[in-house]
Design an enzyme around this catalytic site. Sequence first.
Site, PDB file in Angstrom:
ATOM      1  N   GLY A  77       7.488   4.104   3.505  1.00  0.00           N
ATOM      2  CA  GLY A  77       7.968   5.505   4.318  1.00  0.00           C
ATOM      3  C   GLY A  77       9.386   5.070   4.755  1.00  0.00           C
ATOM      4  CB  THR A  78      11.474   7.432   6.833  1.00  0.00           C
ATOM      5  OG1 THR A  78      10.381   7.734   7.804  1.00  0.00           O
ATOM      6  CG2 THR A  78      11.838   8.416   5.879  1.00  0.00           C
ATOM      7  CG  PHE A  79       7.027   3.904   8.731  1.00  0.00           C
ATOM      8  CD1 PHE A  79       6.354   2.606   8.610  1.00  0.00           C
ATOM      9  CD2 PHE A  79       6.628   4.860   8.225  1.00  0.00           C
ATOM     10  CE1 PHE A  79       5.308   2.437   7.813  1.00  0.00           C
ATOM     11  CE2 PHE A  79       5.510   5.070   7.351  1.00  0.00           C
ATOM     12  CZ  PHE A  79       4.831   3.627   7.288  1.00  0.00           C
ATOM     13  N   GLY A  80       9.330   1.911   7.172  1.00  0.00           N
ATOM     14  CA  GLY A  80       8.979   0.813   6.475  1.00  0.00           C
ATOM     15  C   GLY A  80       8.036   0.539   5.565  1.00  0.00           C
ATOM     16  CG  ASP A  95       4.106  13.656  12.297  1.00  0.00           C
ATOM     17  OD1 ASP A  95       4.452  14.551  11.994  1.00  0.00           O
ATOM     18  OD2 ASP A  95       4.677  12.398  12.139  1.00  0.00           O
ATOM     19  CE  LYS A 145       4.216   2.263  11.079  1.00  0.00           C
ATOM     20  NZ  LYS A 145       3.785   3.564  12.091  1.00  0.00           N
ATOM     21  CG  LEU A 181      -1.925  -1.014   1.195  1.00  0.00           C
ATOM     22  CD1 LEU A 181      -2.761  -1.088   2.688  1.00  0.00           C
ATOM     23  CD2 LEU A 181      -2.930  -0.926   0.017  1.00  0.00           C
ATOM     24  N   GLY A 182       2.044   1.179   0.469  1.00  0.00           N
ATOM     25  CA  GLY A 182       2.957   2.404   0.558  1.00  0.00           C
ATOM     26  C   GLY A 182       4.037   2.167   1.233  1.00  0.00           C
TER      27      GLY A 182
END
Length: 483
Positions: free
Chosen positions: A156-159, A274, A177, A153-154
């Site tokens: 990012g910097t986190f995973g 955030d 996630k 699905l996407g």
Amino acid sequence: MHRRKRHWSRQDNRAWKRKRLSRSWEHDERQRFSHYWKSPARSRSRSPRKKVYWEKSQNGWSGNERGTHSISFQSESYSTKSSVTEKSRSRRHHYRRSSRRHRSRSGSYSLVSTWKSHRSAKDSQTIEDDKEGHLVCRIGDRILDRYEVVQILGEGTFGRVAECVDHHRSGTKVALKIIRNIRKYRESARLEINVLKKIQEQDRDNKNMCVMMWDSFEYHGHACIAFELLGKSTYDFQKENNYLPYPLKQIRHMAFQLVHAIKFLHDNKLTHTDLKPENILFVNSDFNTSYNKSKNCEEKCVKNSTIRVIDFGSATFDHEHHSTIVATRHYRPPEVILELGWAQPCDVWSLGCILFEYYTGSTLFQTHDNREHLVMMERILGPLPRRMVYKTKKQKYFQNGSLIWDETSADGRYVNKNCHPLRTYKREDSLEHAELFDLLRRMLEYSPTLRITLDEALRHPFFSRLTPEERRLGIRTSRDLSR
């Protein structure tokens, strides 16, 4: 007397090196691993005398959420030896099984068990990480012989976030996630899981628009969190809609939900820190399409504006250490930029920036520089309060109480061209538009102590036009019927 140089034989040299290096090598290794696996530094409640060293193996959580079965990695079904490739960093060393008491950042203790890496015998897929520490996921892969990957699905910097079929929940689709196999991101995931558990304890009916966690575990060095499957983020939807503004009716409904969600966090002594459109997701992002004559393009309109707030990796309890810098740049309040300390009102400022972006389709403060950011604030909202200017340690931005700024520079010309008083962005002169801008102005108050509270925001006239259906919180949609 001249000292004669000793000549070593090759065998003597090797023996001397073994003797010389044996104990120091062990000491260096112990120091290296203890530093890498020490407990997260963000927990101020942990005693420095009792350092907890994480052994390089799998740390696990079991899901105690509503309707889920607890998954323990020490159960017989996950005890067979793994045929994992040696590419993964988390499986290069083996350690004895142990359990330690670990204090979570909220101050309560929980039992965290460590174990050797195991996999199901049925799962013959190879487990590997890419060079950035992401778990390599392919369509059809199974995690724990339970979560089957459908699509990514996407990222990012986190995973990464993968859509998966949960075979222990009758094929329900979830958003999994998968955190990168890097220490700081694993620690952040543990903190997020702790926050999500606290939220669920206080919101068992899920009426406060915070994303629901269904399961959490660790998989070959990757912290994993299973969430309810939601739609697109409000940012992605607006981006795919050519950054056209949302209808005012939908802005009102989303704002009402966001105020309730953030108020719920604040009532439980939490600050999100955030908030941004990327961290606000539609429950279901199905839409209708119509032709916009004024813009000469196709316009999408989401069918249901029910939303959920996500990403609690940076959420901070009131009693915890408050880091100096929080919030993504465009939604960062002035007290953070000036390093005057922050508290829950910083979320209210971010919320005001988000609602402006929904209304106009553009970011209120489009910058990446502190000085320019402050100049934009003054152009849009008026001069900064003198007491904030004189109190800050960032005096390099000021001279005689005024911002140091060259209006003839390229940046100066950009600010003069693109930043105007807040009231000039109003699309219509009707009462409901005026009510929205009054709410925005009070959310974007410089002084945190004078900024509108969320209790006051809920009583603002802007929300008086909500329908009884829109006032119902935690409405479920067709996406949730598969549970």
